[in-house]
Design a protein around this motif. Structure first.
Motif, mmCIF file in Angstrom:
data_model
loop_
_atom_site.group_PDB
_atom_site.id
_atom_site.type_symbol
_atom_site.label_atom_id
_atom_site.label_comp_id
_atom_site.label_asym_id
_atom_site.label_seq_id
_atom_site.Cartn_x
_atom_site.Cartn_y
_atom_site.Cartn_z
ATOM 1 N N LYS A 118 0.849 -1.207 0.000
ATOM 2 C CA LYS A 118 0.000 0.000 0.000
ATOM 3 C C LYS A 118 0.875 1.243 0.000
ATOM 4 N N HIS A 119 1.926 1.207 0.842
ATOM 5 C CA HIS A 119 2.828 2.358 0.889
ATOM 6 C C HIS A 119 3.545 2.539 -0.446
ATOM 7 N N LEU A 120 3.978 1.403 -1.033
ATOM 8 C CA LEU A 120 4.657 1.487 -2.319
ATOM 9 C C LEU A 120 3.713 2.039 -3.385
ATOM 10 N N GLU A 121 2.453 1.545 -3.329
ATOM 11 C CA GLU A 121 1.465 2.072 -4.274
ATOM 12 C C GLU A 121 1.255 3.557 -4.005
ATOM 13 N N SER A 122 1.175 3.879 -2.736
ATOM 14 C CA SER A 122 0.999 5.271 -2.351
ATOM 15 C C SER A 122 2.218 6.077 -2.764
ATOM 16 N N ASP A 123 3.423 5.498 -2.486
ATOM 17 C CA ASP A 123 4.654 6.174 -2.886
ATOM 18 C C ASP A 123 4.728 6.294 -4.405
ATOM 19 N N ALA A 124 4.309 5.246 -5.093
ATOM 20 C CA ALA A 124 4.328 5.271 -6.555
ATOM 21 C C ALA A 124 3.377 6.329 -7.063
ATOM 22 N N SER A 125 2.182 6.369 -6.471
ATOM 23 C CA SER A 125 1.224 7.383 -6.912
ATOM 24 C C SER A 125 1.728 8.767 -6.521
ATOM 25 N N MET A 126 2.434 8.830 -5.367
ATOM 26 C CA MET A 126 3.023 10.113 -4.963
ATOM 27 C C MET A 126 4.105 10.508 -5.957
ATOM 28 N N ALA A 127 4.914 9.532 -6.343
ATOM 29 C CA ALA A 127 5.966 9.815 -7.321
ATOM 30 C C ALA A 127 5.333 10.219 -8.642
ATOM 31 N N ASP A 128 4.258 9.496 -9.013
ATOM 32 C CA ASP A 128 3.553 9.861 -10.247
ATOM 33 C C ASP A 128 2.971 11.268 -10.124
ATOM 34 N N ARG A 129 2.401 11.560 -8.967
ATOM 35 C CA ARG A 129 1.824 12.903 -8.745
ATOM 36 C C ARG A 129 2.912 13.968 -8.823
ATOM 37 N N LYS A 130 4.041 13.648 -8.159
ATOM 38 C CA LYS A 130 5.139 14.614 -8.165
ATOM 39 C C LYS A 130 5.644 14.812 -9.585
ATOM 40 N N GLU A 131 5.773 13.709 -10.314
ATOM 41 C CA GLU A 131 6.225 13.786 -11.697
ATOM 42 C C GLU A 131 5.243 14.604 -12.528
ATOM 43 N N LEU A 132 3.961 14.309 -12.317
ATOM 44 C CA LEU A 132 2.938 15.077 -13.040
ATOM 45 C C LEU A 132 2.958 16.541 -12.617
ATOM 46 N N HIS A 133 3.129 16.765 -11.330
ATOM 47 C CA HIS A 133 3.189 18.134 -10.810
ATOM 48 C C HIS A 133 4.365 18.881 -11.434
ATOM 49 N N ASP A 134 5.538 18.152 -11.493
ATOM 50 C CA ASP A 134 6.718 18.758 -12.117
ATOM 51 C C ASP A 134 6.460 19.047 -13.593
ATOM 52 N N LYS A 135 5.790 18.105 -14.270
ATOM 53 C CA LYS A 135 5.467 18.327 -15.681
ATOM 54 C C LYS A 135 4.532 19.524 -15.837
ATOM 55 N N ILE A 136 3.553 19.602 -14.930
ATOM 56 C CA ILE A 136 2.603 20.725 -14.984
ATOM 57 C C ILE A 136 3.352 22.022 -14.787
ATOM 58 N N ARG A 137 4.268 22.075 -13.829
ATOM 59 C CA ARG A 137 5.052 23.278 -13.588
ATOM 60 C C ARG A 137 5.872 23.652 -14.825
ATOM 61 N N SER A 138 6.537 22.596 -15.367
ATOM 62 C CA SER A 138 7.358 22.914 -16.537
ATOM 63 C C SER A 138 6.482 23.398 -17.698
ATOM 64 N N LEU A 139 5.301 22.783 -17.829
ATOM 65 C CA LEU A 139 4.387 23.257 -18.884
ATOM 66 C C LEU A 139 3.881 24.660 -18.593
ATOM 67 N N GLU A 140 3.617 24.934 -17.305
ATOM 68 C CA GLU A 140 3.159 26.278 -16.937
ATOM 69 C C GLU A 140 4.248 27.301 -17.250
ATOM 70 N N ILE A 141 5.481 26.878 -16.918
ATOM 71 C CA ILE A 141 6.613 27.782 -17.196
ATOM 72 C C ILE A 141 6.720 27.995 -18.702
ATOM 73 N N GLU A 142 6.642 26.906 -19.450
ATOM 74 C CA GLU A 142 6.711 27.028 -20.900
ATOM 75 C C GLU A 142 5.563 27.887 -21.412
ATOM 76 N N LEU A 143 4.392 27.681 -20.844
ATOM 77 C CA LEU A 143 3.221 28.455 -21.273
ATOM 78 C C LEU A 143 3.406 29.922 -20.944
ATOM 79 N N SER A 144 3.885 30.212 -19.719
ATOM 80 C CA SER A 144 4.077 31.607 -19.355
ATOM 81 C C SER A 144 5.149 32.235 -20.236
ATOM 82 N N GLU A 145 6.190 31.477 -20.552
ATOM 83 C CA GLU A 145 7.210 32.004 -21.453
ATOM 84 C C GLU A 145 6.623 32.189 -22.844
ATOM 85 N N ALA A 146 5.812 31.201 -23.228
ATOM 86 C CA ALA A 146 5.209 31.313 -24.551
ATOM 87 C C ALA A 146 4.276 32.506 -24.587
ATOM 88 N N VAL A 147 3.568 32.714 -23.485
ATOM 89 C CA VAL A 147 2.644 33.852 -23.430
ATOM 90 C C VAL A 147 3.464 35.133 -23.450
#
Length: 161
Positions: A118-147
């Motif tokens: 359960k913890h590994l699944e939770s950690d995996a989903s946390m890692a996935d969330r963090k990865e997605l969060h990082d991707k969202i940030r990088s996309l936001e940064i790219e978007l703000s730069e693009a804007v």
């Protein structure tokens, strides 16, 4: 003549008595021989039977000694068996305790494994969330730069027009 007759009768009686005595002596001698022969045979049988009795007594003593030895051996085996039964019961008890402890540890391990999963699944989903969060940030940064670039590009493109 009477004397001769008397003498003849006396001699006849004496002869008759001697014959009778001889016959009685012969019969007594024969009886004595038969008694001696039978006594001798019976004495031989008595000696043989006495020897057998002695042999049987010796054999009986030997058998009694063997019986005592075997009884002692049986007692030792019984004692050894009782001791082994005690050890066996103790060993079985210890084995049961260890089996119970093993089952308990196994159940605990299963629970921990499930919790870890359960913890590994939770950690995996946390890692996935963090990865997605990082991707969202990088996309936001790219978007703000693009804007930011886009209005500059619009200005440049408008200026060029």
């Amino acid at each position: 003549k009477a004397l001769t007759d008397l003498r003849g009768d006396m001699v006849g009686a004496a002869e008759s008595e001697v014959k009778s005595k001889a016959k009685t002596d012969l019969q007594n001698s024969n009886v004595q021989k038969v008694v001696e022969r039978e006594t001798k045979d019976l004495q031989i049988k008595i000696n043989e039977l006495s020897g057998k009795v002695d042999n049987y007594k010796i054999e009986l003593r030997r058998l009694r000694e063997r019986e005592k030895e075997l009884q002692n051996e049986v007692d030792l085996v019984k004692s050894d068996t009782k001791a082994k039964d005690v050890v066996l019961k103790k060993t079985r008890s210890e084995m049961k305790e260890k089996e119970d402890a093993f089952k308990e540890i196994e159940a605990k391990l299963n629970r921990q494994s499930k919790t870890r999963e359960k913890h590994l699944e939770s950690d995996a989903s946390m890692a996935d969330r963090k990865e997605l969060h990082d991707k969202i940030r990088s996309l936001e940064i790219e978007l703000s730069e693009a804007v930011r670039r886009q209005p500059a590009e619009k200005l440049l493109s408008q200026k060029e027009k």
